[in-house]
Design an enzyme around this catalytic site. Sequence first.
Site, short mmCIF file in Angstrom:
data_model
loop_
_atom_site.label_atom_id
_atom_site.label_comp_id
_atom_site.label_asym_id
_atom_site.label_seq_id
_atom_site.Cartn_x
_atom_site.Cartn_y
_atom_site.Cartn_z
N ASP A 1 -9.20 20.39 50.51
CA ASP A 1 -10.56 19.88 50.30
C ASP A 1 -10.83 19.60 48.83
O ASP A 1 -10.92 18.46 48.40
CB ASP A 1 -11.58 20.88 50.85
N GLY B 1 11.03 27.42 39.97
CA GLY B 1 11.25 26.55 38.83
C GLY B 1 12.48 26.96 38.05
O GLY B 1 13.33 27.73 38.53
N GLY B 2 12.57 26.48 36.81
CA GLY B 2 13.75 26.75 36.00
C GLY B 2 13.85 28.19 35.55
O GLY B 2 14.94 28.66 35.22
N GLN C 1 -16.95 19.95 52.04
CA GLN C 1 -16.35 20.35 50.77
C GLN C 1 -15.61 19.25 50.02
O GLN C 1 -15.78 19.12 48.80
CB GLN C 1 -15.38 21.53 50.97
N GLU D 1 -9.28 21.76 55.96
CA GLU D 1 -8.51 22.28 54.84
C GLU D 1 -7.08 22.65 55.23
O GLU D 1 -6.11 22.16 54.67
CB GLU D 1 -9.23 23.50 54.24
#
Length: 409
Positions: A167, A242-243, A17, A138
């Site tokens: 991959d 996040g923010g 892959q 993977e």
Amino acid sequence: MTKALEGIRVLDMTHVQSGPSATQLLAWLGADVVKLEAPSGDITRKQLRDLPDVDSLYFTMLNCNKRSITLNTKTERGKELLTELIRRSDVMVENFGPGAVDRMGFTWDRIQEINPRIVYASIKGFGDGPYTNFKAYEVVAQAMGGSMSTTGFEDGPPLATGAQIGDSGTGIHAVAGILAALFQRENTGRGQRVNVAMQHAVLNLCRVKLRDQQRLAHGPLAEYPNEDFGDEVPRSGNASGGGQPGWAVKCAPGGPNDYVYVIVQPVGWQPITELIGRPELSDDPDWATPEARLPKLGKMFQLIEEWSSTLPKWDVLERLNAHNIPCGPILSTKEIIEDASLVANEMVVEVPHPERGTFTTVGSPLKLSDSPVDVISSPLLGEHNAEVFIGELGLGDEELRLLKSNGVI
């Protein structure tokens, strides 16, 4: 219409892959990708088959728009033909185990002697160091690149992500390196080595978690729903990290993918309180500001879920979008493969195949106005032997027959 990489020949010595995902992108961009396989073929032709004696979807979905030739590079004649293929190529890509191509007799120094202009890209599991010879898969890359330790819920085990960031994520990084090297060659006239490690690519995709690791030195991470923090970034469920806080909230009728992911921006709080039937929270000092809401993210999303769980996810999506609140339904694989907009955008495409009929695959996510992509079928094993060995390398019909009978192709 010409393609972006028209005139670029790629010698594709990859399998499974990570490598094929990179070379398929190059093919979609217009490169002539010649997939060199052992006479037995890429192992994924036979893996996870849904139809007997037909190339698997695993193979077909990673090898569209390529040509296939077979070659036993352990034979002397095979090495001679490989030398000629290298001489005629602009790019060579491989993802064998460490040192495998060197042991064939094709070190970087030797490859440069054959073709000083070639860009030689290698995808490996790890960089130089104690992990160099580890076998890479993977989820091994996810484990060692920072993804698994930060994926999952606080009270559960580390989890792999369904996205193939180890991959295919590495394949995309390899394409970036290859294109940069080809661009630099325009100025220098020289090719160069491109090395990409799966662990490194996953780490690059996990950089925000390293950001948070450093922020921990200054106290708990307020935007995480976790109550306790140690000296490493915790698993935080579906928190955005996040923010702007986000979470996946349940919807009716309660199936495994009946969820909508909702992000609560400061400007979105007032309309959310109206939608959930709690307008008084808009001006309540305990809820009115992001700073007030951060310590009780769990309770905030519980209130939203009490509303969303009474409605189908498409109704929730419509009502939130009417107020410009960032959100997205959790789409199942079935919903994605049947999504009319993805079909219209040529991201879900039907491809004719000479043996299996048609198959559905993912189209090119790279949309170039002057380099459109027509996704064509993956090649059958050795389908282009005559075209390449006779038509391009100048071998005769009789020699090709002998090469086949002697196991060279």
